[in-house]
Write an enzyme that holds these catalytic residues in place. Structure first.
Site, short mmCIF file in Angstrom:
data_model
loop_
_atom_site.label_atom_id
_atom_site.label_comp_id
_atom_site.label_asym_id
_atom_site.label_seq_id
_atom_site.Cartn_x
_atom_site.Cartn_y
_atom_site.Cartn_z
N SER A 1 0.50 -10.67 9.31
CA SER A 1 0.02 -9.35 8.91
C SER A 1 -1.48 -9.23 9.18
CB SER A 1 0.32 -9.16 7.41
OG SER A 1 -0.63 -8.29 6.85
N CYS B 1 0.86 -1.19 0.00
CA CYS B 1 0.00 0.00 0.00
C CYS B 1 0.90 1.24 0.00
CB CYS B 1 -0.88 0.00 1.25
SG CYS B 1 0.11 0.04 2.75
N GLU C 1 0.19 -0.93 15.70
CA GLU C 1 -0.47 0.35 15.35
C GLU C 1 -1.41 0.78 16.48
OE1 GLU C 1 -2.68 0.63 11.53
OE2 GLU C 1 -4.09 1.82 12.70
S1 SF4 Z 1 -2.81 3.18 6.92
FE1 SF4 Z 1 -1.69 1.25 6.90
S2 SF4 Z 1 -2.69 0.07 5.27
FE2 SF4 Z 1 -3.32 2.21 4.97
S3 SF4 Z 1 -1.85 3.07 3.52
FE3 SF4 Z 1 -1.07 3.49 5.58
S4 SF4 Z 1 0.28 1.78 6.06
FE4 SF4 Z 1 -0.98 1.15 4.34
#
Ligand code: SF4
Length: 290
Positions: free
Chosen positions: A225, A12, A131
């Site tokens: 993940s 991503c 996160e």
């Molecule tokens: S929030 Fe997480 S999944 Fe979304 S773009 Fe950022 S790193 Fe990637």
């Protein structure tokens, strides 16, 4: 046999950005004595981690091997961290390069802002995920993490209290809706910020649609993940023959004997930590061998 590959597959925006930042730092300091570390693996992918290692970028666990903090650079990965980590690094006089994904930073800002209000913060997510730990750090003490209706019920919420809701960026879109509906139906006083990132939504929607049309579904990505596991769960609900594979050799081990592969439709999706090279290898193998 028809292969349907999800368009929203692989790295991503946030992961690509963090890897680029790390590689740029490695390049910038290749002739210096500086040592570069990432605060936790930058991505759940051994191939990328080895590539970073070959450029001199180590995991934070080995930071004690660095004798001089002023010679040390620490890169914060896309998951982000709480304020205590920034303080710890600053106190050690360590240079910080922040590769926190901007979507995650936005949640940190909201959590920090609401931590100064009377609202209780509720985060939809996995309390053990890095996160979420980072977001909790910014949210302060008046904060709870929930992942289900049962978790919400266990909080014994009060009708006369105020709540504010955020979610982990990779939280399941349908569970998010179910939890918000529960709060609305029960008349709680809350404000909700849908902080699931756009890339996650597109990925989940696409895997949902594809898995409805195929008889075999392959999800490529790391078993560690969070976003890959969510894709696997979404696809499994529609397609009983859904497999989570990390690479081509995982696929080669699967026994498809009870399926007529030649007449089957096969769907392929991939999590945010799956490199393009592995996705292409799997697609090519399926096209050539099935
Ligand atoms: S929030 Fe997480 S999944 Fe979304 S773009 Fe950022 S790193 Fe990637």
């Amino acid at each position: 046999m028809e292969v349907i590959l999800a368009q929203n597959s692989g790295f991503c925006f946030g992961v690509k950005r963090a890897i680029e930042i790390a590689l740029n730092e490695a390049d910038k300091h290749k002739n210096s004595t500086k040592k570069i570390f990432t605060y936790g693996p930058i991505i759940h992918n051994d191939i990328v981690i080895s590539e970073l290692k070959s450029k001199g970028i180590e995991d934070y666990n080995s930071i004690n091997s660095c004798p001089n903090n002023s010679e040390t650079i620490v890169i914060i990965r896309s998951h982000g961290v709480g304020p205590l980590v920034y303080d710890e690094l600053k106190n050690k006089n360590i240079e910080v390069i922040d590769a926190t994904c901007p979507f995650v930073t936005k949640i940190h800002e909201l959590a920090h802002e609401y931590s100064k209000t009377e609202c209780t913060i509720i985060i939809f997510g996995d309390k053990n995920h890095s996160e979420v730990k980072g977001i909790v750090g910014w949210a302060g003490n008046n904060c709870h993490v929930v992942a289900s209706i049962e978790d919400l019920e266990n909080l014994n919420l009060k009708k006369d209290s105020k709540y504010v809701i955020f979610s982990q960026t990779t939280f399941d879109v349908s569970t998010f809706k179910i939890l918000v509906e529960f709060l609305t139906k029960n008349g709680y006083n809350f404000k909700v910020f849908d902080t699931i990132c756009p890339s996650t939504k597109l990925r989940q929607d696409e895997v949902f649609e594809i898995s409805r049309k195929v008889s075999i579904m392959l999800i490529i990505g790391s078993k560690n993940s969070s976003n890959t596991k969510k894709l696997f769960n979404i696809a499994s609900a529609n397609c009983s023959k859904t497999y989570l594979i990390e690479n081509l050799s995982d696929l080669e081990k699967i026994n498809f004997l009870d399926v007529d592969i030649k007449t089957s439709k096969i769907g392929i999706g991939a999590g945010a930590s799956a490199p393009e090279k592995i996705i292409q290898e799997v697609v090519e193998y399926v096209r050539n061998e099935f």
